[in-house]
Write a protein that holds these residues in place. Structure first.
Motif, PDB file in Angstrom:
ATOM      1  N   TYR A   1      -8.801   0.181  10.404  1.00  0.00           N
ATOM      2  CA  TYR A   1      -8.815  -0.504   8.694  1.00  0.00           C
ATOM      3  C   TYR A   1      -7.368  -0.666   8.224  1.00  0.00           C
ATOM      4  O   TYR A   1      -7.210  -1.954   7.504  1.00  0.00           O
ATOM      5  CB  TYR A   1      -8.391   1.054   7.619  1.00  0.00           C
ATOM      6  CG  TYR A   1      -8.321   0.873   6.453  1.00  0.00           C
ATOM      7  CD1 TYR A   1      -9.003   0.648   5.615  1.00  0.00           C
ATOM      8  CD2 TYR A   1      -6.840   1.476   6.523  1.00  0.00           C
ATOM      9  CE1 TYR A   1      -8.771   0.341   3.944  1.00  0.00           C
ATOM     10  CE2 TYR A   1      -6.135   1.218   4.634  1.00  0.00           C
ATOM     11  CZ  TYR A   1      -7.314   0.759   3.993  1.00  0.00           C
ATOM     12  OH  TYR A   1      -6.947   0.336   2.302  1.00  0.00           O
TER      13      TYR A   1
ATOM     14  N   ASN B   1      -6.062   6.820  -5.856  1.00  0.00           N
ATOM     15  CA  ASN B   1      -5.915   5.575  -5.930  1.00  0.00           C
ATOM     16  C   ASN B   1      -4.869   4.989  -4.005  1.00  0.00           C
ATOM     17  O   ASN B   1      -4.215   3.715  -3.795  1.00  0.00           O
ATOM     18  CB  ASN B   1      -4.546   4.309  -6.766  1.00  0.00           C
ATOM     19  CG  ASN B   1      -5.876   4.524  -8.411  1.00  0.00           C
ATOM     20  OD1 ASN B   1      -6.806   4.369  -8.381  1.00  0.00           O
ATOM     21  ND2 ASN B   1      -5.051   3.955  -9.201  1.00  0.00           N
ATOM     22  N   ASP B   2      -5.358   5.891  -3.238  1.00  0.00           N
ATOM     23  CA  ASP B   2      -4.496   5.859  -2.592  1.00  0.00           C
ATOM     24  C   ASP B   2      -5.327   4.562  -1.668  1.00  0.00           C
ATOM     25  O   ASP B   2      -6.671   4.003  -0.904  1.00  0.00           O
ATOM     26  CB  ASP B   2      -5.147   7.047  -1.141  1.00  0.00           C
ATOM     27  CG  ASP B   2      -3.619   6.839   0.151  1.00  0.00           C
ATOM     28  OD1 ASP B   2      -3.471   5.724   0.267  1.00  0.00           O
ATOM     29  OD2 ASP B   2      -3.712   8.423   0.287  1.00  0.00           O
ATOM     30  N   THR B   3      -4.761   3.556  -0.847  1.00  0.00           N
ATOM     31  CA  THR B   3      -4.924   2.322  -0.043  1.00  0.00           C
ATOM     32  C   THR B   3      -4.132   2.662   0.741  1.00  0.00           C
ATOM     33  O   THR B   3      -4.178   1.533   1.546  1.00  0.00           O
ATOM     34  CB  THR B   3      -4.962   0.706  -1.026  1.00  0.00           C
ATOM     35  OG1 THR B   3      -3.649   0.874  -1.469  1.00  0.00           O
ATOM     36  CG2 THR B   3      -5.515   0.982  -2.510  1.00  0.00           C
TER      37      THR B   3
ATOM     38  N   PRO C   1      -7.236   5.607   2.870  1.00  0.00           N
ATOM     39  CA  PRO C   1      -8.276   5.622   1.900  1.00  0.00           C
ATOM     40  C   PRO C   1      -8.881   6.951   1.742  1.00  0.00           C
ATOM     41  O   PRO C   1      -8.949   7.452   2.640  1.00  0.00           O
ATOM     42  CB  PRO C   1      -9.272   4.354   2.605  1.00  0.00           C
ATOM     43  CG  PRO C   1      -9.208   4.039   3.948  1.00  0.00           C
ATOM     44  CD  PRO C   1      -7.025   4.279   3.888  1.00  0.00           C
ATOM     45  N   THR C   2      -9.417   7.106   0.306  1.00  0.00           N
ATOM     46  CA  THR C   2      -9.675   8.039  -0.301  1.00  0.00           C
ATOM     47  C   THR C   2     -10.498   8.324   0.413  1.00  0.00           C
ATOM     48  O   THR C   2     -11.644   9.969   0.681  1.00  0.00           O
ATOM     49  CB  THR C   2      -9.148   8.340  -2.335  1.00  0.00           C
ATOM     50  OG1 THR C   2      -8.533   7.615  -2.213  1.00  0.00           O
ATOM     51  CG2 THR C   2      -9.695   9.968  -2.574  1.00  0.00           C
TER      52      THR C   2
ATOM     53  N   ASN D   1      -1.331   7.482  -5.671  1.00  0.00           N
ATOM     54  CA  ASN D   1      -1.329   6.321  -4.410  1.00  0.00           C
ATOM     55  C   ASN D   1      -0.994   7.652  -2.807  1.00  0.00           C
ATOM     56  O   ASN D   1      -0.677   8.452  -3.467  1.00  0.00           O
ATOM     57  CB  ASN D   1      -0.453   5.006  -4.631  1.00  0.00           C
ATOM     58  CG  ASN D   1      -0.739   4.058  -3.183  1.00  0.00           C
ATOM     59  OD1 ASN D   1      -1.275   4.509  -2.812  1.00  0.00           O
ATOM     60  ND2 ASN D   1      -0.092   3.264  -3.104  1.00  0.00           N
ATOM     61  N   HIS D   2      -0.750   6.968  -1.767  1.00  0.00           N
ATOM     62  CA  HIS D   2      -0.567   7.849  -1.125  1.00  0.00           C
ATOM     63  C   HIS D   2       1.152   8.455  -0.889  1.00  0.00           C
ATOM     64  O   HIS D   2       1.466   8.117  -1.424  1.00  0.00           O
ATOM     65  CB  HIS D   2      -0.081   6.594   0.957  1.00  0.00           C
ATOM     66  CG  HIS D   2      -0.128   7.486   1.885  1.00  0.00           C
ATOM     67  ND1 HIS D   2      -1.522   8.616   1.937  1.00  0.00           N
ATOM     68  CD2 HIS D   2       0.673   8.173   2.969  1.00  0.00           C
ATOM     69  CE1 HIS D   2      -1.320   8.954   3.470  1.00  0.00           C
ATOM     70  NE2 HIS D   2      -0.251   8.383   3.390  1.00  0.00           N
TER      71      HIS D   2
ATOM     72  N   ARG E   1      -6.219  -5.403   7.302  1.00  0.00           N
ATOM     73  CA  ARG E   1      -5.832  -5.137   5.531  1.00  0.00           C
ATOM     74  C   ARG E   1      -5.076  -5.684   5.855  1.00  0.00           C
ATOM     75  O   ARG E   1      -3.944  -6.090   5.630  1.00  0.00           O
ATOM     76  CB  ARG E   1      -5.329  -3.395   5.067  1.00  0.00           C
ATOM     77  CG  ARG E   1      -5.558  -3.465   3.990  1.00  0.00           C
ATOM     78  CD  ARG E   1      -5.815  -2.166   2.967  1.00  0.00           C
ATOM     79  NE  ARG E   1      -4.581  -2.452   1.593  1.00  0.00           N
ATOM     80  CZ  ARG E   1      -5.748  -2.787   0.806  1.00  0.00           C
ATOM     81  NH1 ARG E   1      -6.780  -2.936   0.780  1.00  0.00           N
ATOM     82  NH2 ARG E   1      -5.088  -2.886  -0.700  1.00  0.00           N
TER      83      ARG E   1
ATOM     84  N   ASP F   1       0.844  -0.839  -0.518  1.00  0.00           N
ATOM     85  CA  ASP F   1       0.115   0.058  -0.040  1.00  0.00           C
ATOM     86  C   ASP F   1       0.641   1.552   0.199  1.00  0.00           C
ATOM     87  O   ASP F   1       0.335   2.568  -0.408  1.00  0.00           O
ATOM     88  CB  ASP F   1      -0.975   0.083   1.175  1.00  0.00           C
ATOM     89  CG  ASP F   1      -1.990  -0.541   0.945  1.00  0.00           C
ATOM     90  OD1 ASP F   1      -1.910  -1.739  -0.289  1.00  0.00           O
ATOM     91  OD2 ASP F   1      -2.551  -1.537   2.011  1.00  0.00           O
TER      92      ASP F   1
ATOM     93  N   SER G   1      -4.205  14.053   2.125  1.00  0.00           N
ATOM     94  CA  SER G   1      -4.302  12.649   2.381  1.00  0.00           C
ATOM     95  C   SER G   1      -3.982  12.498   3.841  1.00  0.00           C
ATOM     96  O   SER G   1      -3.539  11.452   4.607  1.00  0.00           O
ATOM     97  CB  SER G   1      -3.239  11.994   2.454  1.00  0.00           C
ATOM     98  OG  SER G   1      -2.324  11.806   0.974  1.00  0.00           O
TER      99      SER G   1
ATOM    100  N   TYR H   1      -6.643  11.122   7.517  1.00  0.00           N
ATOM    101  CA  TYR H   1      -7.030   9.886   8.324  1.00  0.00           C
ATOM    102  C   TYR H   1      -8.391  10.502   8.581  1.00  0.00           C
ATOM    103  O   TYR H   1      -8.067  11.813   9.581  1.00  0.00           O
ATOM    104  CB  TYR H   1      -6.458   8.281   8.666  1.00  0.00           C
ATOM    105  CG  TYR H   1      -5.945   9.170   9.832  1.00  0.00           C
ATOM    106  CD1 TYR H   1      -5.472   9.578  10.995  1.00  0.00           C
ATOM    107  CD2 TYR H   1      -4.541   9.539   9.571  1.00  0.00           C
ATOM    108  CE1 TYR H   1      -4.994   9.744  11.826  1.00  0.00           C
ATOM    109  CE2 TYR H   1      -2.938  10.048  10.342  1.00  0.00           C
ATOM    110  CZ  TYR H   1      -3.675  10.578  11.838  1.00  0.00           C
ATOM    111  OH  TYR H   1      -2.535  10.680  12.351  1.00  0.00           O
TER     112      TYR H   1
END
Length: 319
Positions: A213, A265-267, A270-271, A294-295, A217, A47, A202, A204
């Protein structure tokens, strides 16, 4: 009767074992994620994989040489719990009332924010302030605050900037990842009018939701009863609870405009968390989602769009 007693002893023994396992898990995950130490568990995390373009910019970008050539003033702050925190102030080349205050991400350090600071300094002509968050860099602290105690630290840094620059100082808060949550949590405090707006890249929604999360994950474990136990251990060891460390609750109280930015596409964070924050923000706000990023990649993969969104927001909300 004897058989029934034996059964209850077995059940009781199993329950005690499960409780001990849960307590052990709470201390394990506290040490893993919150205690100040080396975080090898993130090595190889899919991720956190970024594009070759972003990796090249993060590791070899011109901003690295730029920040090493600047003459920052070293500022210190005594935090509410006695820890000494380290900050760095860079005065603009031309006198200005505007200062950008940066907050870096998890396991980062103050100088990381030069990736953004160079633009503020060279193109916008702002003063630049950046700090090592508690438990990072040269700042003291044996735990990571995930933005919650850091918000009080940043209130202190804001007061210091106003003290140094005067009552006309205008301050922008800009954070990435954990730093984005930090500036959002700060925005929910009673701030002087000098603080004009926030840029949150980005973030949380809360530490509790982030841990839920990631527990699922990364470790494929249920949130209950582990997350409540981690919360109790964190409260015992670091003095805060995972649920109270909520950017979501803080933005509901914020009175300054907020610009949200997140990779589509941030895993890792999460977006959807930024979308939830945006939807619950009570003040003026805008949101930029960068497709394919991504992140923390947004500033690299769509630098033009990132800067355009910032400048448009500044034009609207700065005097």
């Amino acid at each position: 009767m004897k058989r029934k007693k034996r059964w209850w002893k077995i059940v009781g023994g199993i329950l005690i074992i499960l409780v001990l396992i849960d307590i052990g898990a709470g201390f394990f995950f506290y040490k893993l994620a919150i205690e100040r130490n080396t975080k090898d568990f993130l090595t190889g995390n899919a991720d956190l994989e970024v594009s070759a373009e972003a990796m090249n910019e993060f590791t070899k970008g011109d901003w690295r040489e730029w920040v090493s050539n600047q003459s920052f003033e070293y500022w210190e702050q005594q935090a509410f719990d006695g820890n000494t925190l380290q900050g760095y102030f860079l005065e603009a080349e031309e006198p200005t009332d505007k200062t950008v205050v940066f907050a870096h991400g998890y396991l980062g350090r103050a100088t990381d924010m030069a990736l953004f600071g160079q633009y503020y300094y060279e193109e916008l002509g702002y003063n630049m302030f950046t700090a090592d968050s508690r438990g990072h860099g040269l700042s003291e602290g044996d735990y990571i605050g995930f933005g919650w105690h850091d918000r009080l630290d940043y209130v202190g840094w804001i007061d210091r900037i106003i003290e140094e620059l005067g009552e006309d100082a205008e301050i922008i808060l800009h954070g990435v990842s954990m730093g984005a949550a930090t500036v959002l949590m700060t925005a929910g405090e009673e701030l002087p009018d000098n603080v004009k707006l926030v840029v949150a890249d980005s973030p949380y929604s809360s530490v509790h939701e982030l841990f839920e999360y990631q527990l699922d994950r990364m470790f494929h474990l249920p949130s209950f009863p582990i997350i409540p136990t981690i919360g109790m251990v964190t409260n015992l060891m670091a003095g805060y609870d995972l649920k109270e460390a909520s950017a979501l609750e803080q933005v509901k109280k914020a009175e300054i405009p907020i610009l949200y930015i997140h990779g589509g596409n941030d895993t890792f964070v999460p977006t959807a968390m930024t979308k939830e924050l945006y939807e619950n923000t009570q003040t003026d706000s805008e949101m930029l989602i960068v497709p394919g990023a991504n992140h923390g990649e947004s500033i690299v993969l769509d630098r033009e769009g990132y800067i355009a969104a910032m400048n448009q927001f500044f034009d609207q909300y700065l005097e």
